[in-house]
Write an enzyme that holds these catalytic residues in place. Structure first.
Site, PDB file in Angstrom:
ATOM      1  N   THR A 132       7.435  -6.019  -2.333  1.00  0.00           N
ATOM      2  CA  THR A 132       7.968  -4.904  -3.111  1.00  0.00           C
ATOM      3  C   THR A 132       9.177  -5.334  -3.944  1.00  0.00           C
ATOM      4  OG1 THR A 132       9.190  -2.828  -2.834  1.00  0.00           O
ATOM      5  CG2 THR A 132       9.217  -4.310  -0.978  1.00  0.00           C
ATOM      6  N   ASP A 133       9.449  -4.577  -5.009  1.00  0.00           N
ATOM      7  CA  ASP A 133      10.657  -4.842  -5.812  1.00  0.00           C
ATOM      8  C   ASP A 133      11.924  -4.407  -5.076  1.00  0.00           C
ATOM      9  OD1 ASP A 133      10.335  -2.069  -6.000  1.00  0.00           O
ATOM     10  OD2 ASP A 133      10.520  -1.984  -8.180  1.00  0.00           O
ATOM     11  N   GLU A 134      11.764  -3.624  -3.976  1.00  0.00           N
ATOM     12  CA  GLU A 134      12.943  -3.075  -3.296  1.00  0.00           C
ATOM     13  C   GLU A 134      13.785  -4.163  -2.636  1.00  0.00           C
ATOM     14  OE1 GLU A 134      12.263   0.620  -1.243  1.00  0.00           O
ATOM     15  OE2 GLU A 134      10.568   1.107  -2.529  1.00  0.00           O
ATOM     16  N   LYS A 162      10.955  -6.171   4.591  1.00  0.00           N
ATOM     17  CA  LYS A 162      10.068  -6.839   3.617  1.00  0.00           C
ATOM     18  C   LYS A 162      10.731  -8.129   3.111  1.00  0.00           C
ATOM     19  CE  LYS A 162       6.589  -5.677   2.144  1.00  0.00           C
ATOM     20  NZ  LYS A 162       5.172  -5.831   2.588  1.00  0.00           N
TER      21      LYS A 162
HETATM   22  P1  NAD Z   1       0.509   2.293   3.583  1.00  0.00           P
HETATM   23  O1  NAD Z   1       1.620   2.680   4.492  1.00  0.00           O
HETATM   24  O2  NAD Z   1      -0.229   3.349   2.829  1.00  0.00           O
HETATM   25  O3  NAD Z   1      -0.599   1.456   4.392  1.00  0.00           O
HETATM   26  C1  NAD Z   1      -0.257   0.470   5.318  1.00  0.00           C
HETATM   27  C2  NAD Z   1      -1.520   0.097   6.090  1.00  0.00           C
HETATM   28  O4  NAD Z   1      -1.180  -0.928   7.023  1.00  0.00           O
HETATM   29  C3  NAD Z   1      -2.113   1.253   6.902  1.00  0.00           C
HETATM   30  O5  NAD Z   1      -3.504   1.300   6.737  1.00  0.00           O
HETATM   31  C4  NAD Z   1      -1.733   0.926   8.341  1.00  0.00           C
HETATM   32  O6  NAD Z   1      -2.657   1.415   9.281  1.00  0.00           O
HETATM   33  C5  NAD Z   1      -1.728  -0.600   8.292  1.00  0.00           C
HETATM   34  N1  NAD Z   1      -0.864  -1.172   9.341  1.00  0.00           N
HETATM   35  C6  NAD Z   1       0.405  -0.812   9.659  1.00  0.00           C
HETATM   36  N2  NAD Z   1       0.845  -1.549  10.695  1.00  0.00           N
HETATM   37  C7  NAD Z   1      -0.148  -2.408  11.016  1.00  0.00           C
HETATM   38  C8  NAD Z   1      -0.289  -3.433  11.999  1.00  0.00           C
HETATM   39  N3  NAD Z   1       0.707  -3.721  12.847  1.00  0.00           N
HETATM   40  N4  NAD Z   1      -1.452  -4.125  12.036  1.00  0.00           N
HETATM   41  C9  NAD Z   1      -2.460  -3.850  11.182  1.00  0.00           C
HETATM   42  N5  NAD Z   1      -2.386  -2.882  10.251  1.00  0.00           N
HETATM   43  C10 NAD Z   1      -1.248  -2.174  10.161  1.00  0.00           C
HETATM   44  O7  NAD Z   1       1.171   1.225   2.592  1.00  0.00           O
HETATM   45  P2  NAD Z   1       0.846   0.939   1.045  1.00  0.00           P
HETATM   46  O8  NAD Z   1       1.652   1.858   0.214  1.00  0.00           O
HETATM   47  O9  NAD Z   1      -0.617   0.840   0.846  1.00  0.00           O
HETATM   48  O10 NAD Z   1       1.508  -0.510   0.908  1.00  0.00           O
HETATM   49  C11 NAD Z   1       0.739  -1.689   1.167  1.00  0.00           C
HETATM   50  C12 NAD Z   1       1.618  -2.906   0.948  1.00  0.00           C
HETATM   51  O11 NAD Z   1       2.127  -2.917  -0.380  1.00  0.00           O
HETATM   52  C13 NAD Z   1       2.847  -2.933   1.871  1.00  0.00           C
HETATM   53  O12 NAD Z   1       3.050  -4.268   2.291  1.00  0.00           O
HETATM   54  C14 NAD Z   1       3.982  -2.466   0.977  1.00  0.00           C
HETATM   55  O13 NAD Z   1       5.219  -3.013   1.394  1.00  0.00           O
HETATM   56  C15 NAD Z   1       3.542  -3.020  -0.362  1.00  0.00           C
HETATM   57  N6  NAD Z   1       4.025  -2.267  -1.547  1.00  0.00           N
HETATM   58  C16 NAD Z   1       3.843  -0.907  -1.612  1.00  0.00           C
HETATM   59  C17 NAD Z   1       4.264  -0.225  -2.747  1.00  0.00           C
HETATM   60  C18 NAD Z   1       4.067   1.265  -2.895  1.00  0.00           C
HETATM   61  O14 NAD Z   1       4.560   1.860  -3.869  1.00  0.00           O
HETATM   62  N7  NAD Z   1       3.342   1.926  -2.012  1.00  0.00           N
HETATM   63  C19 NAD Z   1       4.872  -0.926  -3.805  1.00  0.00           C
HETATM   64  C20 NAD Z   1       5.036  -2.321  -3.683  1.00  0.00           C
HETATM   65  C21 NAD Z   1       4.589  -2.981  -2.551  1.00  0.00           C
HETATM   66  P1  TYD Z   2       9.257   7.225  -2.408  1.00  0.00           P
HETATM   67  O1  TYD Z   2       7.965   7.740  -2.958  1.00  0.00           O
HETATM   68  O2  TYD Z   2       9.586   7.487  -0.973  1.00  0.00           O
HETATM   69  O3  TYD Z   2       9.316   5.676  -2.737  1.00  0.00           O
HETATM   70  P2  TYD Z   2      10.580   4.630  -2.624  1.00  0.00           P
HETATM   71  O4  TYD Z   2      11.653   5.232  -1.830  1.00  0.00           O
HETATM   72  O5  TYD Z   2       9.933   3.474  -1.936  1.00  0.00           O
HETATM   73  O6  TYD Z   2      10.985   4.335  -4.050  1.00  0.00           O
HETATM   74  O7  TYD Z   2      10.443   7.845  -3.270  1.00  0.00           O
HETATM   75  C1  TYD Z   2      10.475   7.673  -4.690  1.00  0.00           C
HETATM   76  C2  TYD Z   2      11.766   8.270  -5.196  1.00  0.00           C
HETATM   77  O8  TYD Z   2      11.707   9.702  -4.986  1.00  0.00           O
HETATM   78  C3  TYD Z   2      12.994   7.795  -4.439  1.00  0.00           C
HETATM   79  O9  TYD Z   2      14.086   7.685  -5.364  1.00  0.00           O
HETATM   80  C4  TYD Z   2      13.273   8.902  -3.441  1.00  0.00           C
HETATM   81  C5  TYD Z   2      12.783  10.144  -4.163  1.00  0.00           C
HETATM   82  N1  TYD Z   2      12.261  11.230  -3.297  1.00  0.00           N
HETATM   83  C6  TYD Z   2      12.710  12.541  -3.468  1.00  0.00           C
HETATM   84  O10 TYD Z   2      13.558  12.821  -4.335  1.00  0.00           O
HETATM   85  N2  TYD Z   2      12.184  13.519  -2.657  1.00  0.00           N
HETATM   86  C7  TYD Z   2      11.264  13.255  -1.687  1.00  0.00           C
HETATM   87  O11 TYD Z   2      10.856  14.202  -0.950  1.00  0.00           O
HETATM   88  C8  TYD Z   2      10.804  11.916  -1.531  1.00  0.00           C
HETATM   89  C9  TYD Z   2       9.775  11.570  -0.474  1.00  0.00           C
HETATM   90  C10 TYD Z   2      11.316  10.932  -2.366  1.00  0.00           C
END
Ligand code: NAD
Ligand code: TYD
Length: 356
Positions: A132-134, A162
């Protein structure tokens, strides 16, 4: 075949579906089915022999070893993680376990497996770590966007876990030569995202006539990327990325949260008007997230220059598709809004004065 971890979650499931739509190379999908994992996301693949689902934990070394020995994947694409910042504030232990220990376990299993490969199989093997960019921390309004060279400054338990996993991946390349690739992507949105994250939460609450909780002043900025574009970037990095390199992935689409929420409200006013009035009436400012990062922005020029990847969707097209998906899949939303989901919403929003 390839081994995908976390392939029943939001991005992982989109990745598996897109992968099998574009190629016949089978996918071994290892997922623990936490609250965020949902086999309904993969319903289209029922009976499809190209998809092998294993319900298991990435922290289980014996299981991972057995799967690698039995299925002999040519690559591991590692999505599995605890992924929600607010949950990491309430309960960081699960983040250290899955994101740090789980990634470590996978790296060690991959190293043992890869070390015993020979010739082309060894040359071609890849471990792709999805991050992630975080990890880069928070930007001021005039700071340049995150480049791959930006120092790591994680601020939440999620981003710290991460960042730790990214460092392990880097070290396994430098020390052991494991052919790793890392992607650091901005905020994703699209079908199948669990309604704890901003965009699906706002869509679900707006449709139910519930408050739309905005943390702080609503001016925190994120870069938003449609999930299909992220999946395409991961495929491209897997195919052509240089081992040991990291690639930042972003949508060139920075927006403050309040603007995201207003855009969703306007789309719902058009597609599903509410007789009670405009959806914006539901916007409710609530107490801020502790340690809330102010701004993320991605410089995605490296992946474009080296691999020719650029996002295909604009925010306008991607968010319209996303809202339409949630309107068409309200049964999916109802299923995931289980008792456990209601407990989370109560825990996260109770003290904020939102009534969400
Ligand atoms: P998500 O939370 O929707 O899904 C995570 C999945 O991992 C789930 O299916 C869960 O059951 C599985 N999981 C959790 N713990 C596990 C374990 N111990 N063993 C096996 N499986 C396990 O997450 P997402 O949003 O799909 O993110 C996927 C990846 O992308 C993550 O690594 C996250 O850090 C990265 N990412 C997410 C975002 C975003 O905006 N969602 C952005 C950048 C990077
Ligand atoms: P989120 O979707 O949780 O992603 P991340 O924290 O990983 O960026 O949140 C996106 C942005 O929205 C973040 O600045 C937090 C804000 N946010 C709210 O303002 N209200 C909410 O209920 C949630 C879940 C997030």
């Amino acid at each position: 075949m390839i081994l995908v971890t976390g392939g029943a979650g939001f991005i992982g499931a989109n990745f598996v579906l897109d992968w099998l739509a574009a190629s016949d190379e089978p996918v071994l999908n290892l997922d623990a089915l936490t609250y965020a994992g949902n086999l309904e996301n993969l319903a289209r693949l029922q009976g499809d022999a190209r998809h092998v689902f294993v319900h298991g934990d990435i922290c289980d070394r014996a299981l991972v070893d057995r799967l690698l020995a039995e299925y002999r994947p040519r690559a591991i694409v590692h999505f599995a993680a605890e992924s929600h910042v607010d949950r990491s504030i309430h309960g960081p232990a699960a983040f250290v376990r899955t994101n740090v220990e789980g990634s470590f376990t996978l790296l060690e299993a991959a190293r043992a497996y890869w070390s015993a490969l020979e010739g082309e199989a060894r040359e071609g093997f890849r471990f792709l770590h999805v991050s992630t960019d975080e990890v880069y921390g928070s930007l001021g309004p005039a700071d340049p966007p995150f480049a791959e060279t930006k120092a790591y400054e994680p601020n939440s338990p999620y981003s710290a876990s991460k960042a730790a996993s990214d460092h392990l991946v880097r070290a396994w390349h430098h020390t052991y030569g494991l052919p790793v690739l890392t992607t650091n992507c901005s905020n994703n949105y699209g079908p199948c995202q669990f309604p704890e994250k901003l965009i699906p939460l706002v869509i679900a609450n707006a449709l139910a006539g519930r408050p739309l909780p905005i943390y702080g002043d609503g001016m925190n900025v994120r870069d938003w990327l449609y999930v299909g574009d992220h999946c395409a970037a991961v495929r491209e990095v897997l195919a052509s990325g240089r081992p040991g390199e990291t690639y930042n992935v972003g949508g060139w689409n920075e927006m403050p949260n309040i603007e995201i929420v207003r855009t969703i409200c306007a789309l719902l006013d058009e597609l599903r008007p509410d007789p009670a009035g405009a959806h914006e009436r539901l916007i409710t400012f609530v107490a801020d997230r502790p340690g809330h990062d102010r701004r993320y922005a991605i410089d995605a020029r490296k992946i474009e220059r080296e691999l020719g990847w650029r996002p295909a969707e604009t925010f306008a097209t991607g968010i319209r598709r996303t809202v339409a998906w949630y309107l068409d899949h309200q049964d999916w939303v109802a299923h995931v809004q289980s008792g456990a989901y209601r407990d989370w919403i109560a825990a996260n929003y109770a003290g904020r004065g939102a009534g969400a």
